[in-house]
Design a protein around this motif. Structure first.
Motif, PDB file in Angstrom:
ATOM      1  N   UNK B 175       0.807  -1.219   0.000  1.00 21.78           N
ATOM      2  CA  UNK B 175       0.000   0.000   0.000  1.00 21.78           C
ATOM      3  C   UNK B 175       0.835   1.261   0.000  1.00 21.78           C
ATOM      4  N   UNK B 176       0.145   2.373  -0.024  1.00 18.75           N
ATOM      5  CA  UNK B 176       0.784   3.671  -0.006  1.00 18.75           C
ATOM      6  C   UNK B 176       1.579   3.872   1.284  1.00 18.75           C
ATOM      7  N   UNK B 177       0.991   3.358   2.414  1.00 19.16           N
ATOM      8  CA  UNK B 177       1.693   3.477   3.701  1.00 19.16           C
ATOM      9  C   UNK B 177       3.020   2.730   3.658  1.00 19.16           C
ATOM     10  N   UNK B 178       3.003   1.552   3.022  1.00 19.89           N
ATOM     11  CA  UNK B 178       4.254   0.792   2.907  1.00 19.89           C
ATOM     12  C   UNK B 178       5.298   1.590   2.137  1.00 19.89           C
ATOM     13  N   UNK B 179       4.852   2.258   1.060  1.00 18.32           N
ATOM     14  CA  UNK B 179       5.759   3.071   0.259  1.00 18.32           C
ATOM     15  C   UNK B 179       6.330   4.211   1.107  1.00 18.32           C
ATOM     16  N   UNK B 180       5.436   4.829   1.901  1.00 16.96           N
ATOM     17  CA  UNK B 180       5.899   5.918   2.772  1.00 16.96           C
ATOM     18  C   UNK B 180       6.954   5.435   3.754  1.00 16.96           C
ATOM     19  N   UNK B 181       6.733   4.225   4.305  1.00 21.01           N
ATOM     20  CA  UNK B 181       7.693   3.685   5.268  1.00 21.01           C
ATOM     21  C   UNK B 181       9.047   3.435   4.598  1.00 21.01           C
ATOM     22  N   UNK B 182       9.005   2.907   3.372  1.00 22.41           N
ATOM     23  CA  UNK B 182      10.251   2.663   2.630  1.00 22.41           C
ATOM     24  C   UNK B 182      10.974   3.988   2.391  1.00 22.41           C
ATOM     25  N   UNK B 183      10.177   5.008   2.011  1.00 21.19           N
ATOM     26  CA  UNK B 183      10.756   6.343   1.790  1.00 21.19           C
ATOM     27  C   UNK B 183      11.435   6.843   3.059  1.00 21.19           C
ATOM     28  N   UNK B 184      10.697   6.754   4.155  1.00 19.36           N
ATOM     29  CA  UNK B 184      11.202   7.272   5.429  1.00 19.36           C
ATOM     30  C   UNK B 184      12.509   6.568   5.808  1.00 19.36           C
ATOM     31  N   UNK B 185      12.494   5.226   5.659  1.00 15.91           N
ATOM     32  CA  UNK B 185      13.685   4.454   6.026  1.00 15.91           C
ATOM     33  C   UNK B 185      14.885   4.913   5.191  1.00 15.91           C
ATOM     34  N   UNK B 186      14.658   5.086   3.882  1.00 12.18           N
ATOM     35  CA  UNK B 186      15.771   5.479   3.017  1.00 12.18           C
ATOM     36  C   UNK B 186      16.233   6.905   3.287  1.00 12.18           C
ATOM     37  N   UNK B 187      15.274   7.805   3.526  1.00 13.00           N
ATOM     38  CA  UNK B 187      15.657   9.189   3.813  1.00 13.00           C
ATOM     39  C   UNK B 187      16.459   9.254   5.114  1.00 13.00           C
ATOM     40  N   UNK B 188      16.036   8.464   6.120  1.00 17.75           N
ATOM     41  CA  UNK B 188      16.804   8.429   7.376  1.00 17.75           C
ATOM     42  C   UNK B 188      18.203   7.864   7.144  1.00 17.75           C
ATOM     43  N   UNK B 189      18.278   6.840   6.282  1.00 17.48           N
ATOM     44  CA  UNK B 189      19.589   6.276   5.931  1.00 17.48           C
ATOM     45  C   UNK B 189      20.477   7.332   5.289  1.00 17.48           C
ATOM     46  N   UNK B 190      19.882   8.112   4.376  1.00 19.32           N
ATOM     47  CA  UNK B 190      20.647   9.167   3.707  1.00 19.32           C
ATOM     48  C   UNK B 190      21.089  10.224   4.703  1.00 19.32           C
ATOM     49  N   UNK B 191      20.185  10.606   5.595  1.00 17.24           N
ATOM     50  CA  UNK B 191      20.542  11.646   6.567  1.00 17.24           C
ATOM     51  C   UNK B 191      21.644  11.159   7.503  1.00 17.24           C
ATOM     52  N   UNK B 192      21.636   9.836   7.770  1.00 13.42           N
ATOM     53  CA  UNK B 192      22.725   9.279   8.571  1.00 13.42           C
ATOM     54  C   UNK B 192      24.038   9.427   7.817  1.00 13.42           C
ATOM     55  N   UNK B 193      24.019   9.110   6.517  1.00 13.82           N
ATOM     56  CA  UNK B 193      25.205   9.301   5.686  1.00 13.82           C
ATOM     57  C   UNK B 193      25.627  10.760   5.684  1.00 13.82           C
ATOM     58  N   UNK B 194      24.655  11.637   5.536  1.00 13.72           N
ATOM     59  CA  UNK B 194      24.900  13.073   5.511  1.00 13.72           C
ATOM     60  C   UNK B 194      25.576  13.519   6.809  1.00 13.72           C
ATOM     61  N   UNK B 195      25.025  13.003   7.914  1.00 12.95           N
ATOM     62  CA  UNK B 195      25.591  13.336   9.226  1.00 12.95           C
ATOM     63  C   UNK B 195      27.047  12.896   9.329  1.00 12.95           C
ATOM     64  N   UNK B 196      27.309  11.647   8.897  1.00 14.78           N
ATOM     65  CA  UNK B 196      28.689  11.152   8.944  1.00 14.78           C
ATOM     66  C   UNK B 196      29.594  12.010   8.071  1.00 14.78           C
ATOM     67  N   UNK B 197      29.058  12.450   6.912  1.00 17.44           N
ATOM     68  CA  UNK B 197      29.826  13.323   6.029  1.00 17.44           C
ATOM     69  C   UNK B 197      30.172  14.632   6.716  1.00 17.44           C
ATOM     70  N   UNK B 198      29.189  15.212   7.396  1.00 21.25           N
ATOM     71  CA  UNK B 198      29.405  16.495   8.084  1.00 21.25           C
ATOM     72  C   UNK B 198      30.402  16.329   9.231  1.00 21.25           C
TER      73      UNK B 198
END
Lengths: 299, 285
Positions: B175-198
């Motif tokens: 469902x759409x909620x599942x897609x949102x959860x996948x998005x959230x997980x990936x965005x958090x993963x990216x922000x973690x990478x971003x944080x490590x970069x900073x």
């Protein structure tokens, strides 16, 4: 116009820049001269806001660099031509800079033409550039925003003789148009031919500054004549300090004008009379920086 | 060869640099330039976007998201049986490569300014480091979201193709909620990478840091919980990677949301704030 006011930068216990003050005037080329590690690059990084100063300030056109509304349009900066993404093409590097400053992309081709990078070279990745090509790309980037001030750190590095001459003409024209040019070098000859004003720095401290003419006058006069001994006697009699150079000329602190008049009065025919520019300034440079040089001057 | 400027490489410009440096009618270069438009954040965001694509590494990182999604979907069709042809399987297959690639993208967007030393130019043209980093974060997350949509789209095509190959009705159950959860997980993963970069401002160190965070730390936590039973209760309150990963499987409960928020503050919020503080004051060489 660049104004450096009582600037110091300390790294732990090491004072890299020690109470440096000078100005680079519009319409003039100011040479920032000193041996490696003297604090030139640190001072320049402070000017453009990359390094926070410990005390003091650097102003460009009366403002802190960070307060300039669009720094690239006001100040052209080249600090290190090798500091570019190796996987980016020369043209893309200029394109990124042009987009940042809000310039039309046509400006990129103009600048590539100006520094003589061909279309083929511009589409190569910077990884494959020689140091000279990187340097010209860096100069293109600095001139991109049509700035009024140029800050260039060792811009002649890696350029061939024709390229150095070209850059000299370009900076001369820029200053003659009213622009402010500050360029650093650790090579005296390189800067002597282009600069109007000189700032000499050693061990983080300014050891001499002034117009090139004044500094050269301070370097004294070299004179040769048919009768060197008689000339030396006459000059001493006139109260001047005279030294003999190994190649049978005389060196004195007085101006050529003064020496000429003394020779005329003494009736000695001169075969050479000139200010002790090149050699004199070099001597001064070595002398002034000797104490601060890492290896000292070889005997 | 003569050393006169006229014969050096491109003849015309060397003859009269004065006519070439500035646009016509601006021979005088005195004083401040109040005639030029100020920097805009829109231009900055556009620049950061362009920079993501115009390096070889950036381009291939982007391209590999599409390429690996196709390969992963192909593998499900080829090696999965009839029962494997469900969208849940395809989304899991395409999700694996992007969950690794997107954080790398986020890391490099920050660290390349230091590792490739482009920061010397970037922060000279824009002497407002906060603005540059905000622009990068916006661009990175936007590209990440598009990347996820592309990958999920490839997965959907794979599901249709797989169903056709096996001659069955496509199974979606996503469902759409599942897609949102996948998005959230990936965005958090990216922000973690971003944080490590900073925080680390160095490409290899930040990449290693991300693998420590995603591969080694979870095992350390697992081992801790195994040997020290009391730790098992604390675990979900300290292991962010576990909380993020579970987003791929289910919508969190109320308590799990709180756990996700708490661990995100610990692992990303605090380091990011400290890292930014150092980044703003650091010397760029």
């Amino acid at each position: 116009m660049i104004t450096i006011d009582a600037l110091s930068k300390r790294y732990g216990g090491f004072l890299a820049v020690d109470d440096v003050s000078f100005t680079a005037q519009p319409g003039r080329v100011t040479g920032f001269l000193g041996p490696n590690g003297a604090g030139k690059s640190t001072t320049m990084r402070v000017m453009v806001g990359l390094t926070p100063p410990t005390t003091g300030a650097a102003l460009v056109n009366g403002r802190h660099f960070a307060d300039l509304p669009n720094p690239g349009r006001e100040v052209g900066v080249l600090l290190d031509a090798s500091a570019q993404h190796a996987g980016r093409t020369g043209r893309d590097i200029l394109k990124v800079a042009a987009l940042t400053m809000g310039l039309p992309l046509s400006r990129v081709d103009e600048m590539l033409g100006l520094v003589g990078l061909s279309d083929e070279e511009a589409t190569r990745r910077v990884r494959h550039y020689s140091l000279g090509m990187r340097q010209r790309l860096g100069i293109a980037a600095a001139l991109l925003g049509d700035p009024h001030v140029l800050i260039l750190d060792e811009p002649a590095n890696g350029l061939d003789p024709a390229g150095i001459r070209w850059m000299r003409d370009l900076l001369r024209t820029f200053a003659d148009d009213g622009g402010t040019v500050l360029l650093s070098s650790h090579l005296l000859h390189e800067i002597e031919v282009i600069a109007d004003d000189l700032v000499l720095i050693g061990n983080g401290r300014i050891v001499a500054q002034g117009t090139k003419t004044d500094l050269l006058a301070a370097a004294g006069t070299v004179v040769r004549g048919t009768d060197v001994d008689a000339l030396a006697v006459a000059l001493k009699a006139a109260g001047l300090h005279v030294t003999r150079t190994p190649d049978k000329a005389l060196h004195t602190d007085a101006s050529p004008d003064m020496v000429g008049r003394v020779a005329l009065a003494a009736g000695v025919a001169l075969t050479e009379l000139r200010s002790a520019d090149g050699a004199g300034l070099e001597e001064m440079f070595l002398e002034l920086t000797a104490a601060s040089q890492r290896e000292g001057v070889a005997a | 060869m003569s050393t006169t400027p006229a014969t050096y490489r491109a003849p015309t410009p060397y003859d009269s640099p004065s006519t070439q440096i500035g646009p016509a009618g601006s021979p005088v270069r005195r004083g401040p330039r109040d005639d030029v438009p100020a920097l805009t954040f829109t231009a900055l965001v556009r620049v950061e976007f362009v920079k993501m694509f115009n390096t070889r590494s950036g381009f291939w990182l982007m391209a590999s998201i599409a390429i690996l999604s196709v390969l992963a979907s192909g593998a499900v069709i080829l090696f999965g049986g009839e029962n494997a042809i469900t969208y849940a399987n395809f989304s899991a297959a395409v999700g694996m490569p992007i969950a690794i690639l997107l954080p790398m993208l986020a890391i490099l967007s920050v660290t390349s300014e230091w590792s490739q030393r482009t920061g010397l130019t970037t922060f000279t043209l824009v002497p407002h480091r906060g603005r540059v980093i905000t622009g990068k974060a916006l661009v990175t997350v936007s590209i990440g979201i598009v990347g996820i949509l592309v990958a999920m789209g490839v997965g959907a095509l794979g599901n249709l193709l797989g169903a056709a190959v096996h001659d069955i009705d496509p199974v979606w159950e996503f469902g759409f909620t599942d897609l949102l959860m996948v998005m959230l997980a990936n965005v958090l993963g990216m922000l973690m990478g971003f944080t490590l970069g900073v925080v680390l401002r160095n490409s290899p160190a930040a990449i290693v840091g991300y693998f420590v965070y995603s591969l080694i730390l979870p095992n350390v936590f697992g081992a801790l919980a195994f040997y020290q039973e009391s730790f098992a209760d604390v675990w979900p309150w300290v292991d962010q990677f576990y909380n993020v990963t579970s987003l791929f499987e289910r919508v969190p409960s109320d308590q799990e949301w709180v756990q996700l928020a708490v661990t995100t503050v610990i692992w990303m919020g605090v380091p990011l704030l400290v890292g930014l503080r150092f980044l703003f004051r650091s010397e760029i060489k």
